[in-house]
Write a protein that holds these residues in place. Structure first.
Motif, short mmCIF file in Angstrom:
data_model
loop_
_atom_site.label_atom_id
_atom_site.label_comp_id
_atom_site.label_asym_id
_atom_site.label_seq_id
_atom_site.Cartn_x
_atom_site.Cartn_y
_atom_site.Cartn_z
N SER A 95 -1.84 63.64 31.41
CA SER A 95 -2.50 63.58 30.10
C SER A 95 -4.01 63.39 30.25
CB SER A 95 -1.92 62.42 29.26
OG SER A 95 -2.09 61.18 29.95
N THR A 96 -4.48 63.41 31.50
CA THR A 96 -5.89 63.19 31.78
C THR A 96 -6.68 64.46 31.57
OG1 THR A 96 -5.22 61.60 33.47
CG2 THR A 96 -7.52 62.27 33.48
N HIS A 97 -7.88 64.32 31.03
CA HIS A 97 -8.77 65.46 30.80
C HIS A 97 -9.09 66.15 32.13
CE1 HIS A 97 -12.03 67.80 29.07
NE2 HIS A 97 -12.83 67.36 30.02
N ARG A 98 -8.96 67.47 32.18
CA ARG A 98 -9.23 68.20 33.41
C ARG A 98 -10.73 68.17 33.73
NH1 ARG A 98 -5.43 72.39 35.36
NH2 ARG A 98 -3.41 71.91 34.44
N VAL A 99 -11.04 68.10 35.03
CA VAL A 99 -12.42 68.07 35.49
C VAL A 99 -12.67 69.33 36.31
CG1 VAL A 99 -14.13 66.83 36.86
CG2 VAL A 99 -12.41 65.56 35.55
N ASP A 100 -13.53 70.22 35.80
CA ASP A 100 -13.82 71.49 36.48
C ASP A 100 -12.56 72.27 36.80
OD1 ASP A 100 -16.56 70.94 36.41
OD2 ASP A 100 -16.49 69.88 38.34
N GLY A 101 -11.60 72.24 35.87
CA GLY A 101 -10.37 72.99 36.03
C GLY A 101 -9.32 72.33 36.90
N LEU A 155 -3.35 48.46 49.95
CA LEU A 155 -3.34 49.89 50.25
C LEU A 155 -4.58 50.51 49.63
CD1 LEU A 155 0.38 50.90 49.61
CD2 LEU A 155 -0.78 50.80 51.81
N GLY A 156 -5.26 51.36 50.41
CA GLY A 156 -6.47 52.01 49.90
C GLY A 156 -6.14 53.06 48.85
N SER A 157 -7.00 53.14 47.83
CA SER A 157 -6.79 54.08 46.73
C SER A 157 -8.10 54.80 46.42
CB SER A 157 -6.30 53.33 45.49
OG SER A 157 -6.22 54.19 44.37
N CYS A 158 -7.99 56.07 46.05
CA CYS A 158 -9.19 56.84 45.70
C CYS A 158 -8.80 57.93 44.70
CB CYS A 158 -9.81 57.47 46.95
SG CYS A 158 -8.80 58.77 47.71
N PRO A 159 -9.79 58.49 43.99
CA PRO A 159 -9.48 59.60 43.08
C PRO A 159 -9.08 60.84 43.86
CG PRO A 159 -11.61 58.59 42.56
CD PRO A 159 -11.19 58.07 43.90
N ALA A 160 -8.21 61.64 43.25
CA ALA A 160 -7.77 62.91 43.84
C ALA A 160 -7.89 64.00 42.78
CB ALA A 160 -6.35 62.81 44.35
N ARG A 161 -7.95 65.23 43.24
CA ARG A 161 -7.97 66.38 42.34
C ARG A 161 -6.90 67.36 42.80
NH1 ARG A 161 -10.46 63.21 40.06
NH2 ARG A 161 -12.62 63.22 39.34
#
Length: 300
Positions: A95-101, A155-161
């Protein structure tokens, strides 16, 4: 609250106890005692076997705290071809807004044996599913630090695309280099930060050295999360015009130049409307006689 666990005797202990009882009965009552002991032995054996079969083994799930990692880098993962159904499901239900497609997601990095690092993606319900792995040479660089975090229950966490490459899905991580991977101050929790792509200097730090010194606490460089808020230029030819001030732990440490404020104002307003706050990464360094200075990590 500590839960008390009830300890069940092992089947071997039960059988030994019954055998001893049968021996005692045989000595006391002769052949009749032997028959009674044998019957008890058979009943107890059947009971322990039944109990063992009727109680399924439930795997335990270790809940680790997610530790926000730096986003100052972009890397692709490997092995997504084995997890296309999972990636399609996450992309379809996001449901998250797409970023650069691309479909934004949250990645969790799980160090495994053999110098490998598994990449899981979080579903909307908080469960994690495997999407692939770090490339071998990258895993060797990141794994030692990730193992240190695991030893602390993190545990390490980061944004993904999640990207669409024709009919296939691929995954890129927004992940900083190992030397700047850990953030020294995370007082702003797990809210997303602006993409960290290049360094942007700020001004007016000389008036806020006491705040910077308190934050770095004698160590530099220090990697932190800052917040951007609207303000007005207070001196120079652009006095009174709009720019962005920089806050650390709620206190001002400087502001963007007028030109940088114009460049980033629209981007910051959009980010704030989507996430609630305009947060970004920053690095504080010691410039010797010039004192402490902060550079923001912002989009190009």
């Amino acid at each position: 609250m500590t839960m008390q666990q009830r300890t069940e005797p092992s089947p071997a202990a039960v059988l030994i106890a019954v055998a001893v009882l049968a021996l005692v009965l045989t000595v006391a009552f002769g052949p009749l005692g032997f028959v009674i002991g044998l019957a008890l032995f058979a009943l107890m054996f059947a009971g322990t076997k039944h109990n063992h079969a009727s109680e399924p083994i439930t795997p335990t799930r270790t809940r680790s705290r997610l530790r926000r990692l730096s986003t100052a880098g972009r890397i692709a993962i490997v092995g997504e071809s084995n997890h296309q159904d999972v990636l399609a499901e996450i992309a379809r239900h996001s449901s998250t807004h797409r970023v650069d497609g691309a479909v934004p997601a949250t990645a969790v990095l799980v160090p495994e044996s053999g110098r490998t690092v598994r990449v899981d993606l979080l579903r909307g319900d908080g469960s994690a599913v495997t999407a692939g792995y770090l490339r071998g040479d990258q895993a060797a660089d990141y794994q030692p630090l990730l193992l240190e975090l695991a030893d602390r229950g993190e545990l390490g966490s980061c944004p993904a695309r999640i990207l669409t490459d024709g009919p296939r899905f691929a995954v890129h991580l927004h992940l900083g280099a190992p030397r700047l991977l850990l953030l020294d101050h995370e007082v702003l929790g797990t809210a997303p930060t602006l993409p960290a792509e290049h360094q942007v200097p700020i001004t007016d730090e000389e008036a806020h050295q006491h705040v910077l010194h308190r934050v770095v606490n004698g160590r530099t460089p220090v990697h932190v999360i800052a917040e951007l808020k609207d303000c007005r230029v207070t001196k120079g030819p652009h006095t009174g015009e709009h720019t962005l001030e920089v806050l650390l732990e709620g206190e001002r440490i400087g502001q963007l130049t007028h030109a940088s404020g114009l460049r980033y104002n629209g981007m910051v307003q959009e980010w704030r409307s989507r996430t609630g706050r305009a947060l970004c990464e920053a690095v504080i360094t010691n410039e010797g006689t010039r004192g402490l200075h902060a550079k923001l990590l912002l989009p190009k």
